[in-house]
Design a protein around this motif. Structure first.
Motif, mmCIF file in Angstrom:
data_model
loop_
_atom_site.group_PDB
_atom_site.id
_atom_site.type_symbol
_atom_site.label_atom_id
_atom_site.label_comp_id
_atom_site.label_asym_id
_atom_site.label_seq_id
_atom_site.Cartn_x
_atom_site.Cartn_y
_atom_site.Cartn_z
ATOM 1 N N UNK A 87 35.541 41.161 67.038
ATOM 2 C CA UNK A 87 34.887 42.192 66.241
ATOM 3 C C UNK A 87 35.286 42.091 64.771
ATOM 4 N N UNK A 88 36.590 41.878 64.503
ATOM 5 C CA UNK A 88 37.025 41.738 63.119
ATOM 6 C C UNK A 88 36.412 40.489 62.497
ATOM 7 N N UNK A 89 36.344 39.408 63.252
ATOM 8 C CA UNK A 89 35.746 38.179 62.738
ATOM 9 C C UNK A 89 34.293 38.406 62.341
ATOM 10 N N UNK A 90 33.536 39.099 63.192
ATOM 11 C CA UNK A 90 32.133 39.392 62.881
ATOM 12 C C UNK A 90 32.009 40.262 61.641
ATOM 13 N N UNK A 91 32.874 41.266 61.531
ATOM 14 C CA UNK A 91 32.818 42.155 60.377
ATOM 15 C C UNK A 91 33.124 41.397 59.084
ATOM 16 N N UNK A 92 34.057 40.441 59.144
ATOM 17 C CA UNK A 92 34.393 39.672 57.952
ATOM 18 C C UNK A 92 33.264 38.723 57.563
ATOM 19 N N UNK A 93 32.665 38.069 58.547
ATOM 20 C CA UNK A 93 31.554 37.156 58.253
ATOM 21 C C UNK A 93 30.393 37.880 57.597
ATOM 22 N N UNK A 94 30.250 39.152 57.914
ATOM 23 C CA UNK A 94 29.136 39.929 57.364
ATOM 24 C C UNK A 94 29.292 40.194 55.869
ATOM 25 N N UNK A 95 30.503 40.116 55.352
ATOM 26 C CA UNK A 95 30.711 40.429 53.931
ATOM 27 C C UNK A 95 31.081 39.203 53.103
ATOM 28 N N UNK A 96 31.435 38.080 53.746
ATOM 29 C CA UNK A 96 31.916 36.911 53.011
ATOM 30 C C UNK A 96 30.788 35.929 52.725
ATOM 31 N N UNK A 97 30.984 35.022 51.762
ATOM 32 C CA UNK A 97 29.962 34.018 51.439
ATOM 33 C C UNK A 97 29.735 33.067 52.617
ATOM 34 N N UNK A 98 28.608 32.400 52.579
ATOM 35 C CA UNK A 98 28.332 31.375 53.582
ATOM 36 C C UNK A 98 29.429 30.313 53.538
ATOM 37 N N UNK A 99 29.766 29.828 54.713
ATOM 38 C CA UNK A 99 30.782 28.792 54.794
ATOM 39 C C UNK A 99 32.187 29.323 54.982
ATOM 40 N N UNK A 100 32.350 30.644 54.939
ATOM 41 C CA UNK A 100 33.686 31.223 55.133
ATOM 42 C C UNK A 100 34.154 30.990 56.562
ATOM 43 N N UNK A 101 35.456 30.836 56.741
ATOM 44 C CA UNK A 101 36.062 30.678 58.058
ATOM 45 C C UNK A 101 36.934 31.899 58.318
#
Length: 895
Positions: A514-528
């Protein structure tokens, strides 16, 4: 130690006054008689139940008489005047003694009687007395309150106008806490003239530029000292605009603090002059005193009740704006703040003052202890605990005068504020470690580390690491654990941070889906969004802020490290990325630290919008190390204090008899022979392998026949006084079967060790199990240190040992058993099955008890201790006794 052998000691009354506690001598008769002569009739009646001068005469006679069994007395003396006397005397029951107390008129309510009773309790306990009794008139409220407030269990029985008090002399935690509390109040009061003086005189300030005295006076004046300031120099009337007088005695006001910057040869006389004038504290910056000069200086301080900082020191500071005391010759004035600093090295002191000022933490008070004749780190901890300003304590101590008292004080203080130190002198331990036996592997380093661990002190390896850790503890909340999330805009920097965390003992847990999904939603493309979280070089200020905030709030993380590298990829600059962290609150739900590889300084505190700060490190190792220290402090704070378990089947009196008998026949001490050693271990219920002593070949055969186990095999060990390493001397034969092999082994010993051999130890061949080591080293400063780890012939090579100061609590035993690298073997690693852990705990606890009961116990080696699934047994034990008396470490006394 007999009463007349007990050396005089100095201690502090409630108001900080120094008194000497000593045994009365025949020459004290007149002074003691004067003590009673000057008492009012009312006080004489309360003391003797009648206003009888004859009773006073008899009391003086009794105290000054030839020492006799069952009687002891101590007097308190202030500046040559006897101000109190306490006595006890046993009757038919040697375990019980009757006590009486006399205090001079005009000195009541200052703690004279209580201090005397504390010292008399210590003397009585050493003499085997377990109980005091005292009769007092019911109207003698002062003495009844004294007994009630001691911290000892006191029972009262009223008989008409009299009260019979019975006082149990159990030196338990309640009593130690009461003594500690009284000592803290007295100590702080005695430091007032030093750290909050109303008047200061600099002795030795002159016109010569570059002199230390002139530099001190300039610093005091330029620092804005708000109280009265004088110079003492017979050659001038003014120095730097400060009025100068020819002597201390000619000053228009008595200074609380005299700063002495004069040649060593002149110090003793100057100190004596200060004492006679009424000065209450000395700061001595002079170095190079010889033994006689040092003795006379300290004698003057003790005689006249002056606290002493130094000699050979940088000075003292108190940055309170109402005082602005800077009696140092450092280059700059310290910035006011909340960190208390005490150091022995002036150079380290300057580095800490500069670093704390630069970081903005600032200093509340600073003391350069120098050669530490008197004022110590223990004193300063108590001052900071009470000053209402200090919230961070930094120490650099090269030696400890009373480590037990330091440990108790530090344990209390560090629950209120972080206490940090540089673990100085680590390499000295290796040079001092003896190579003659396993217990000597307990180096000074292990002892110091055990002290710091026990006390909750954060020990760093350098001044830089101390400042890096102090910055984090000052600026951020403590982490709840060791789980760290790394957020970075550059993968390489993040990898360095991850390595540093792992090496520091921190954990990088995987982030939840869930935290990973929430972070991907706000970070630039290509973020890990694995841990580490690579936000990429394209991250914006807003995106980084939202990412860090989400990670900080998540319960799977205890702390966040943000590794930033300035790039030209996005519109955000390096400053923008830092602002993503500092625009919000500095103190979030969990600690946040920044790593900036391009940062010029090793550590900075970045100002945040709410007025707080965020620590920023130039090196990942520094950031991870500071977080690891913070995590260990948090764990220590949540850990219960632990208790020393009660032990059954312990015969302390018999053990003391065994030790005394050995030292009677061996006045210089030495290693116990196997039979005496076994007798001593039996006093503490320490399990030993079956064995027998044999002095002839036939005796060895008979013993072997009796001791053979199911496989019929035995072991023969040669013995002679001084033999320590049997394996290296080939003084052991294993796996012997039948009478013929036993005889051959015995004859071999007789041939090779002719003129040395006094006998052999016969034992059954031990079963398979884990070979361990347990031992004690009794340090004259630190007290007994208990060691535990891998045993057998490789124990010194592997050096897989842990150590804790005795007495061991239940938590200490757990730490000892789990700290060595061999610990998994005890808990059933590789399917071997767990050892008898409860039995092993008992061995360590009983070893600790033995070390605490017997100050004569210098060293103990149990190697090997065999741990199997069903039992723990000592296969080989060595004990060395020395004729010495260890002072009660908790008794109130000055150094």
């Amino acid at each position: 130690m007999t009463d007349d052998d007990r050396p005089p000691v100095h201690a502090l009354l409630q108001d900080g006054t120094t008194v000497c506690i000593r045994t009365p001598l025949p020459g004290d008769h007149e002074s003691l008689h004067g003590l009673y002569e000057e008492m009012s009739p009312d006080n004489l009646r309360l003391r003797f139940f009648a206003a009888s001068r004859r009773s006073a005469d008899m009391a003086a006679d009794r105290a000054c008489a030839t020492p006799r069994p069952g009687y002891a007395s101590l007097l308190a003396e202030a500046q040559g005047h006897v101000v109190g006397l306490a006595e006890y005397e046993t009757g038919e029951d040697p375990d019980t003694a009757e006590i009486s107390i006399s205090v001079a008129d005009g000195l009541h309510h200052r703690g004279v009687g209580t201090l005397l009773v504390e010292h008399l309790v210590s003397a009585a306990r050493a003499a085997g007395i377990r109980e005091f009794t005292a009769d007092a008139l019911a109207e003698n409220h002062e003495v009844l309150r004294l007994f009630a407030d001691l911290g000892l269990r006191t029972d009262r029985h009223v008989e008409g106008p009299e009260v019979r008090c019975t006082i149990a002399l159990d030196e338990d935690e309640t009593y130690l806490t009461a003594v500690e509390s009284r000592g803290r109040g007295a100590d702080v009061a005695s430091l007032e003239p030093l750290l909050r003086p109303d008047a200061v005189a600099v002795v030795g300030a002159g016109r010569r530029p570059g002199s230390v005295g002139r530099a001190l006076l300039r610093h005091l004046r330029a620092g804005g000292f708000t109280r009265r300031l004088f110079a003492v120099n017979p050659s001038v009337t003014s120095v730097l605009g400060v009025p100068s007088y020819p002597s201390i005695g000619s000053l228009p006001a008595i200074p609380d603090l005299a700063v002495l910057a004069i040649p060593a040869a002149a110090l003793p006389d100057a100190a004596e002059e200060c004492g006679k004038a009424g000065v209450r504290a000395l700061l001595v910056v002079t170095a190079g005193l010889d033994h006689e000069q040092a003795r006379r200086l300290l004698d003057a301080c003790r005689t006249h009740g002056m606290r002493l900082v130094g000699p050979n020191c940088l000075g003292v500071s108190n940055t309170d704006p109402e005082l602005s005391l800077d009696a140092t010759f450092a280059a700059d004035h310290p910035r006011p703040g909340t960190a208390g600093v005490a150091v022995q090295s002036g150079g380290v002191g300057i580095a800490l003052l500069d670093g704390l000022s630069r970081l903005g933490i600032g200093v509340s008070s600073f003391v350069s202890l120098g050669d530490k004749y008197d004022v110590s780190g223990n004193d300063m901890l108590q001052w900071w605990e009470s000053d209402g300003i200090t919230d961070l304590a930094l120490l650099h101590l090269e030696s400890f005068g009373n480590p037990r008292a330091f440990s108790r004080t530090a344990r209390r203080v560090t629950r209120r504020m972080p206490v940090l130190t540089v673990d100085a002198g680590r390499t000295d331990a290796g040079r001092r470690a003896a190579a003659s036996h396993t217990a000597a592997a307990a180096t000074l380093t292990m002892t110091r580390q055990s002290l710091f661990t026990h006390a909750g002190v954060t020990a760093t390896r350098s001044v830089g690491e101390l400042l890096e850790t102090a910055a984090l503890l000052h600026a951020q909340p403590l982490p709840a654990g060791s789980r760290v999330a790394i957020v970075t805009n550059a993968g390489g920097a993040g990898v360095l941070a991850a390595d540093a965390c792992a090496e520091a003992g921190l954990v990088l847990p995987p982030l939840t889906p869930q935290l990973s999904d929430d972070l991907l939603a706000v970070l630039p493309d290509g973020a890990s969004v694995a841990n580490l979280v690579d936000v990429t070089a394209a991250v914006s200020e807003e995106q980084l802020r939202e990412c860090v905030d989400q990670v900080v709030r998540h319960p799977c993380v205890d702390a966040v490290l943000v590794a930033l590298v300035p790039t030209a990829v996005a519109t955000a600059t390096g400053d923008d990325l830092v602002r993503a962290l500092t625009a919000g609150p500095a103190r979030r739900a969990r600690p946040v630290a920044v790593i900036r590889l391009e940062q010029a300084l090793p550590i900075e505190l970045l100002p945040a919008a709410d007025g707080g700060t965020i620590p920023s490190y130039a090196e990942p190792d520094a950031a991870a190390g500071a977080l690891a220290h913070a995590a260990r402090r948090a764990a220590w704070l949540t850990r219960p204090a632990g208790t020393v378990p009660e032990l059954s089947d312990v015969d302390t009196e018999r053990a003391r008899t065994v030790a005394a008998a050995f030292l009677t026949t061996h006045p210089d001490g030495g290693w116990l022979d196997p039979r005496t050693c076994a007798e001593l271990l039996a006093c503490y219920g320490i399990p030993q392998c079956d064995w027998a002593w044999a002095e002839t070949e036939d005796d060895a055969v008979i013993a072997a026949e009796r001791l053979r186990g199911p496989d019929g095999r035995v072991v023969l060990k040669a013995y002679w006084p001084g033999l320590l390493h049997k394996t290296e001397q080939h003084a052991i034969h294993l796996d012997l079967q039948g009478d013929a092999q036993v005889r051959a082994a015995f004859r071999d010993f007789e041939t090779r060790f002719a003129g040395l051999l006094t006998g052999v130890v016969v034992q059954p061949l031990a079963p398979r199990g884990t070979e361990l080591f347990a031992g004690v080293v009794q340090d004259e400063v630190f007290g007994p240190l208990v060691l535990f780890g891998m045993g057998g012939t490789a124990t010194e090579v592997l050096a897989d040992h842990a150590a804790r100061l005795a007495p061991l609590t239940d938590h200490d035993v757990h730490d000892l058993m789990t700290s060595p690298r061999c610990a998994p073997l005890l808990f059933g690693a590789h399917g071997s099955g767990a050892a008898d852990l409860e039995g092993l705990e008992q061995v360590l606890l009983r070893l600790s008890r033995m070390a605490g009961d017997l100050p004569q116990l210098a060293e103990t080696d149990f190697n090997p201790v065999l741990a199997t699934r069903g039992a723990v047994s000592v296969l080989d034990a060595r004990v060395r006794l020395l004729p010495r008396h260890i002072q009660n470490p908790y008794l109130r006394r000055l150094r």
